[in-house]
Design a protein around this motif. Structure first.
Motif, PDB file in Angstrom:
ATOM      1  N   LYS A   1      13.915  -3.912  -6.502  1.00 10.16           N
ATOM      2  CA  LYS A   1      14.239  -2.645  -5.848  1.00 10.16           C
ATOM      3  C   LYS A   1      13.166  -1.608  -6.196  1.00 10.16           C
ATOM      4  CE  LYS A   1      19.279  -3.286  -5.951  1.00 10.16           C
ATOM      5  NZ  LYS A   1      19.267  -4.620  -6.587  1.00 10.16           N
ATOM      6  N   THR A   2      12.764  -0.797  -5.190  1.00 13.43           N
ATOM      7  CA  THR A   2      11.776   0.240  -5.430  1.00 13.43           C
ATOM      8  C   THR A   2      11.909   1.316  -4.357  1.00 13.43           C
ATOM      9  OG1 THR A   2       9.428   0.640  -5.881  1.00 13.43           O
ATOM     10  CG2 THR A   2       9.938  -0.839  -4.058  1.00 13.43           C
ATOM     11  N   VAL A   3      10.966   2.235  -4.346  1.00 12.77           N
ATOM     12  CA  VAL A   3      10.879   3.248  -3.289  1.00 12.77           C
ATOM     13  C   VAL A   3       9.457   3.230  -2.750  1.00 12.77           C
ATOM     14  CG1 VAL A   3      12.667   4.721  -4.285  1.00 12.77           C
ATOM     15  CG2 VAL A   3      10.279   5.083  -4.920  1.00 12.77           C
ATOM     16  N   ASN A   4       9.270   3.785  -1.558  1.00 11.45           N
ATOM     17  CA  ASN A   4       7.932   3.866  -0.991  1.00 11.45           C
ATOM     18  C   ASN A   4       7.394   5.288  -1.092  1.00 11.45           C
ATOM     19  OD1 ASN A   4       9.126   5.334   1.117  1.00 11.45           O
ATOM     20  ND2 ASN A   4       9.337   3.505   2.413  1.00 11.45           N
ATOM     21  N   ALA A   5       6.195   5.495  -0.605  1.00  7.59           N
ATOM     22  CA  ALA A   5       5.533   6.795  -0.725  1.00  7.59           C
ATOM     23  C   ALA A   5       6.260   7.879   0.055  1.00  7.59           C
ATOM     24  CB  ALA A   5       4.092   6.678  -0.236  1.00  7.59           C
ATOM     25  N   GLN A   6       7.115   7.475   0.988  1.00  5.28           N
ATOM     26  CA  GLN A   6       7.901   8.452   1.753  1.00  5.28           C
ATOM     27  C   GLN A   6       9.229   8.767   1.077  1.00  5.28           C
ATOM     28  OE1 GLN A   6       6.394   5.606   3.401  1.00  5.28           O
ATOM     29  NE2 GLN A   6       4.672   7.044   3.572  1.00  5.28           N
TER      30      GLN A   6
ATOM     31  N   ARG B   1       0.818  -1.209   0.000  1.00  7.60           N
ATOM     32  CA  ARG B   1       0.000   0.000   0.000  1.00  7.60           C
ATOM     33  C   ARG B   1       0.857   1.267   0.000  1.00  7.60           C
ATOM     34  NH1 ARG B   1      -3.845   0.272   4.911  1.00  7.60           N
ATOM     35  NH2 ARG B   1      -4.165   2.332   3.980  1.00  7.60           N
ATOM     36  N   ASP B   2       2.057   1.202   0.551  1.00  4.61           N
ATOM     37  CA  ASP B   2       2.926   2.379   0.597  1.00  4.61           C
ATOM     38  C   ASP B   2       4.179   2.218  -0.256  1.00  4.61           C
ATOM     39  OD1 ASP B   2       1.301   3.859   2.401  1.00  4.61           O
ATOM     40  OD2 ASP B   2       2.025   2.588   4.030  1.00  4.61           O
ATOM     41  N   SER B   3       4.252   1.153  -1.049  1.00  7.87           N
ATOM     42  CA  SER B   3       5.419   0.937  -1.908  1.00  7.87           C
ATOM     43  C   SER B   3       4.964   0.794  -3.353  1.00  7.87           C
ATOM     44  CB  SER B   3       6.186  -0.321  -1.481  1.00  7.87           C
ATOM     45  OG  SER B   3       6.704  -0.172  -0.171  1.00  7.87           O
ATOM     46  N   TYR B   4       5.794   1.264  -4.265  1.00  4.03           N
ATOM     47  CA  TYR B   4       5.444   1.247  -5.684  1.00  4.03           C
ATOM     48  C   TYR B   4       6.015  -0.007  -6.356  1.00  4.03           C
ATOM     49  CZ  TYR B   4       4.656   6.187  -4.653  1.00  4.03           C
ATOM     50  OH  TYR B   4       4.234   7.373  -4.108  1.00  4.03           O
TER      51      TYR B   4
ATOM     52  N   TYR C   1       3.496   4.283  -9.261  1.00  2.04           N
ATOM     53  CA  TYR C   1       4.193   5.554  -9.041  1.00  2.04           C
ATOM     54  C   TYR C   1       3.584   6.670  -9.887  1.00  2.04           C
ATOM     55  CZ  TYR C   1       7.800   9.140  -9.190  1.00  2.04           C
ATOM     56  OH  TYR C   1       8.466  10.337  -9.144  1.00  2.04           O
ATOM     57  N   ALA C   2       3.406   6.420 -11.180  1.00  2.02           N
ATOM     58  CA  ALA C   2       2.857   7.458 -12.062  1.00  2.02           C
ATOM     59  C   ALA C   2       1.451   7.847 -11.634  1.00  2.02           C
ATOM     60  CB  ALA C   2       2.852   6.952 -13.507  1.00  2.02           C
ATOM     61  N   TYR C   3       0.648   6.868 -11.244  1.00  2.14           N
ATOM     62  CA  TYR C   3      -0.723   7.096 -10.800  1.00  2.14           C
ATOM     63  C   TYR C   3      -0.739   8.003  -9.572  1.00  2.14           C
ATOM     64  CZ  TYR C   3      -5.632   5.471 -10.378  1.00  2.14           C
ATOM     65  OH  TYR C   3      -6.995   5.367 -10.342  1.00  2.14           O
ATOM     66  N   ASP C   4       0.124   7.679  -8.607  1.00  7.04           N
ATOM     67  CA  ASP C   4       0.173   8.447  -7.366  1.00  7.04           C
ATOM     68  C   ASP C   4       0.661   9.868  -7.616  1.00  7.04           C
ATOM     69  OD1 ASP C   4      -0.454   8.521  -4.713  1.00  7.04           O
ATOM     70  OD2 ASP C   4       1.385   7.576  -3.996  1.00  7.04           O
ATOM     71  N   GLN C   5       1.623  10.022  -8.534  1.00  5.93           N
ATOM     72  CA  GLN C   5       2.122  11.352  -8.855  1.00  5.93           C
ATOM     73  C   GLN C   5       1.038  12.209  -9.493  1.00  5.93           C
ATOM     74  OE1 GLN C   5       5.411  12.689  -8.165  1.00  5.93           O
ATOM     75  NE2 GLN C   5       5.083  10.936  -6.797  1.00  5.93           N
TER      76      GLN C   5
END
Length: 363
Positions: free
Chosen positions: A313-318, A105-108, A115-119
């Protein structure tokens, strides 16, 4: 969210999310008098339905369609027929497992639209991708069934998988009947066993692969389309690119035409009775944006399913670096179930161009 509608005179609006209570579509512009039943639509939805073999997602959805509006039945019609008003179709979601997605839920997810959707929106439904899920394509298949009725029995639309991973079919063995005899929509019986072994290995490894799907429409008369901004092949390309996971489209010979000479690529013509016969179809049934009367041929490249068990490997919402492993039930090759979707999108584009053609030239 805008841009949920496609088409001009034959218009389709889809709605719903992967893990919501239901998904559906509204078809506007279908002619009156078409004999439309839920059973007719269901035969196409069953081709796309999940859980039909070990090579697709094991999510168990019946995909039962309900017609909510746009049809009428009485003694004069002899059965349910379209009225010319908007046709609303609904499919309930019955086998969601939203808990499978709690860890992301907090990771892309790499390769997904997360990621694109959230941006863009600042909020996203992480349960299966929400609106960006391939689940939405079931509604397109339902709309495509209506489009087929509008086109009439003279236009035959069929699709096949012609490559999975690096393994392509032998086109000399092409047999449309074979596509109904195996779980891959493969027209070459000799390739089926190779695909089974390849996909079993991918599935057991928790990985995935891509595919190429070919879709053909026969019986399209010459004259549909327009030479500039209403090109038939341009609209087909846009419709195909709107399908989830599609990263490439070609019409006719497509990219292979770049290696041909002018003599090889030209679709030469000869008189045949009262009509014209083409000696090849490198242009996929469309010249100058207008249909030629030959089969309309399009191919789509479907990328590997991004939901895999291998940590990525990815990044989260933070904005923090992290690793992610996608759980849940996913297609090892999403291209397999793309066949009925590609057929449906081609049907919708052709139905729209039929009506646009009639509106301009009256025939």
């Amino acid at each position: 969210m805008s841009h949920n509608t496609f088409g001009h005179l034959f218009r389709v609006t889809t709605w719903g999310e992967s893990h919501g209570p239901a998904i559906g579509c509204v078809v506007d512009g279908a002619p009156p008098g078409l004999k439309l039943t839920a059973e007719y639509i269901q035969q196409f939805l069953d081709k796309r339905r999940p859980g039909t073999s070990r090579f697709v997602t094991q999510r168990q959805e019946e995909d039962k369609v309900r017609i909510l509006s746009g049809v009428f039945e009485d003694d004069r019609t002899g059965g349910p027929v379209t009225t010319g008003t908007p046709i609303s179709l609904m499919i309930e979601n019955t086998d969601q497992r939203s808990k499978d997605y709690g860890e992301i839920r907090d990771s892309y997810r790499p390769g997904h639209a997360d990621y694109a959707y959230d941006q863009k929106y600042g909020v996203r439904d992480y349960r299966g991708g929400g609106r960006s899920s391939a689940r939405e394509t079931a509604t397109r298949v339902a709309a495509g069934a209506v489009a087929r009725l509008a086109l009439g029995a003279g236009v035959i639309i069929r699709g096949a998988v012609v490559q999975i991973g690096p393994h392509a079919i032998n086109r000399d063995n092409w047999d449309w009947a074979q596509t109904e005899q195996n779980p891959f929509w493969c027209p070459d019986a000799g390739t089926v066993a190779k695909w089974e072994d390849f996909l079993d290995a991918r599935r057991k490894a928790g990985s995935s692969c891509g595919a190429i799907v070919e879709v053909v429409a026969e019986g399209v008369p010459a004259g549909w389309g327009a030479p500039i901004y209403g090109k038939l092949d341009g609209d087909i390309a846009a419709a195909m690119m709107s399908i989830n996971a599609v990263k490439g489209v070609e019409i006719g010979a497509g990219f292979a035409s770049a290696a041909l000479s002018g003599e090889e690529n030209a679709d030469e013509m000869r008189r045949s009775g009262n009509s014209v016969a083409f000696l090849s179809n490198n242009n996929g049934g469309v010249l100058g944006g207008i249909s030629t009367g030959q089969p309309v041929v399009a191919r789509i490249a479907v990328k590997p399913t991004s939901s895999i068990l291998t940590p990525r490997k990815t990044v989260n919402a933070q904005g923090e670096d992290t690793d992610i492993r996608t759980k849940g039930r996913h297609d090892p090759c999403v291209g397999i179930r793309a066949v009925p979707v590609a057929e449906a999108m081609l049907a919708c584009v052709l139905a729209d161009h039929l009506m646009r053609h009639r509106g301009q030239v009256g025939a």
